[in-house]
Design a protein around this motif. Structure first.
Motif, mmCIF file in Angstrom:
data_model
loop_
_atom_site.group_PDB
_atom_site.id
_atom_site.type_symbol
_atom_site.label_atom_id
_atom_site.label_comp_id
_atom_site.label_asym_id
_atom_site.label_seq_id
_atom_site.Cartn_x
_atom_site.Cartn_y
_atom_site.Cartn_z
ATOM 1 N N ASP A 1 -24.151 -49.856 -2.561
ATOM 2 C CA ASP A 1 -24.473 -49.616 -1.147
ATOM 3 C C ASP A 1 -25.848 -50.143 -0.748
ATOM 4 O O ASP A 1 -26.198 -50.163 0.430
ATOM 5 N N LYS A 2 -26.635 -50.610 -1.746
ATOM 6 C CA LYS A 2 -27.991 -51.097 -1.451
ATOM 7 C C LYS A 2 -28.032 -52.573 -1.067
ATOM 8 O O LYS A 2 -29.094 -53.086 -0.720
ATOM 9 N N GLY A 3 -26.893 -53.258 -1.181
ATOM 10 C CA GLY A 3 -26.901 -54.649 -0.751
ATOM 11 C C GLY A 3 -26.023 -55.564 -1.588
ATOM 12 O O GLY A 3 -25.536 -55.201 -2.664
ATOM 13 N N LEU A 4 -25.826 -56.780 -1.067
ATOM 14 C CA LEU A 4 -24.947 -57.746 -1.716
ATOM 15 C C LEU A 4 -25.472 -58.244 -3.057
ATOM 16 O O LEU A 4 -24.705 -58.738 -3.876
ATOM 17 N N GLY A 5 -26.782 -58.101 -3.269
ATOM 18 C CA GLY A 5 -27.358 -58.529 -4.539
ATOM 19 C C GLY A 5 -26.721 -57.796 -5.708
ATOM 20 O O GLY A 5 -26.473 -58.380 -6.772
ATOM 21 N N SER B 1 -11.478 -53.295 -6.260
ATOM 22 C CA SER B 1 -11.240 -52.329 -5.177
ATOM 23 C C SER B 1 -12.465 -52.179 -4.296
ATOM 24 O O SER B 1 -12.359 -52.000 -3.079
ATOM 25 N N ARG B 2 -13.652 -52.278 -4.897
ATOM 26 C CA ARG B 2 -14.888 -52.183 -4.106
ATOM 27 C C ARG B 2 -15.071 -53.413 -3.217
ATOM 28 O O ARG B 2 -15.558 -53.311 -2.090
ATOM 29 N N PHE B 3 -14.670 -54.577 -3.725
ATOM 30 C CA PHE B 3 -14.746 -55.784 -2.905
ATOM 31 C C PHE B 3 -13.742 -55.695 -1.752
ATOM 32 O O PHE B 3 -14.015 -56.149 -0.633
ATOM 33 N N LYS B 4 -12.605 -55.105 -2.018
ATOM 34 C CA LYS B 4 -11.601 -54.937 -0.968
ATOM 35 C C LYS B 4 -12.153 -54.076 0.164
ATOM 36 O O LYS B 4 -11.967 -54.390 1.344
ATOM 37 N N LEU C 1 -15.344 -53.707 0.785
ATOM 38 C CA LEU C 1 -16.439 -54.477 1.379
ATOM 39 C C LEU C 1 -15.911 -55.411 2.468
ATOM 40 O O LEU C 1 -16.500 -55.519 3.552
ATOM 41 N N PHE C 2 -14.780 -56.069 2.191
ATOM 42 C CA PHE C 2 -14.223 -57.017 3.152
ATOM 43 C C PHE C 2 -13.713 -56.316 4.406
ATOM 44 O O PHE C 2 -13.691 -56.897 5.488
ATOM 45 N N ASP D 1 -15.527 -67.017 5.658
ATOM 46 C CA ASP D 1 -16.981 -66.930 5.543
ATOM 47 C C ASP D 1 -17.381 -66.652 4.098
ATOM 48 O O ASP D 1 -16.694 -65.923 3.372
ATOM 49 N N LEU D 2 -18.515 -67.193 3.682
ATOM 50 C CA LEU D 2 -19.026 -66.928 2.339
ATOM 51 C C LEU D 2 -19.373 -65.450 2.209
ATOM 52 O O LEU D 2 -19.999 -64.871 3.087
ATOM 53 N N ILE D 3 -18.983 -64.864 1.103
ATOM 54 C CA ILE D 3 -19.241 -63.436 0.870
ATOM 55 C C ILE D 3 -20.738 -63.159 0.781
ATOM 56 O O ILE D 3 -21.245 -62.197 1.354
#
Length: 239
Positions: free
Chosen positions: A81-85, A149-152, A154-155, A164-166
């Protein structure tokens, strides 16, 4: 070289050496023979020489062990939850894909029905995305079910279309999260876990090492990493 001298019926040695940048005399006696004194002096000289030897940069740590891998996995997962990094680090750690392949991904490259990711393009430092031309580089790899599942999720929350680039980052010159920033974040996370830092490329090596430890074949690992031969895979496991 040690200076040997007999004092009474015993022998002693004197060594002149440098310790922590300062010249010192080390003297020890009480030996029954000259041979014994010389042998001990030789051992001491070797010990001092080893202590003064400068560390070889080439021996930098390049892999995380299983325990360190698990710690990093949990830490990254718990901080998504702190960011895409954190997402990109976790993705590279659990798939072994290259940074250049990760930042070229879009949501349409993810197949959530089969838990797979299609790797067929790469990001160039000049900001362009180009197709991977090698047969070995083009691959479809299985993803970690929990991470997928977390990426799902996120999208679903990201306000972007599936092309778009993730890992886009508008403030950056090339509009993606740059590798230097990812390396800095990884170092920070590892230091907080009391783990000797490695860089982003080393996460790819770590992934391969963990798979090998779990008994997966070198051929499978090589294909997963997009290598043209198992020799390349061996080289990254034993740099």
């Amino acid at each position: 070289m040690a200076y040997l001298k007999k004092r009474g019926d015993k022998w002693q040695y004197t060594i002149s050496c440098t310790i922590e940048g300062k010249r010192k005399l080390i003297r020890k006696g009480g030996f029954l023979s000259k041979k014994e004194a010389k042998a001990e002096a030789t051992k001491h000289e070797a010990k001092v020489k080893k202590q003064n030897r400068k560390p070889n940069i080439a021996t930098r740590k390049k892999l995380l062990n299983e325990e360190e891998y698990e710690k990093l996995y949990k830490e990254l997962f718990n901080n998504l939850d702190k960011g895409l990094g954190y997402y990109i680090l976790l993705l590279i750690l659990t798939t072994g894909i290259r940074y250049s392949e990760a930042v070229a991904l879009t949501s349409e490259d993810f197949d959530f029905n089969n838990n797979t990711i299609n790797i067929y393009k790469s990001y160039h430092p000049d900001g362009t995305i180009f197709p991977i031309r090698s047969l070995s580089g083009n691959r479809i790899i299985k993803g970690d079910k929990i991470i997928m599942s977390r990426f799902k999720e996120l999208f679903k929350t990201n306000k972007s279309n599936n092309k778009d680039l993730i890992f886009r980052y508008p403030k950056n010159k090339y509009k993606v999260i740059n590798k230097q920033a990812i390396d800095i974040l990884l170092k920070k996370v590892l230091l907080n876990l009391d783990i000797e830092p490695v860089n982003v490329n080393d996460l790819r090596r770590t992934h391969a090492s963990i798979l090998l430890t779990k008994g997966l074949s070198l051929k499978y690992i090589s294909e997963r990493l997009g290598h043209s031969s198992t020799i390349t895979t061996k080289n990254i496991l034993h740099p």
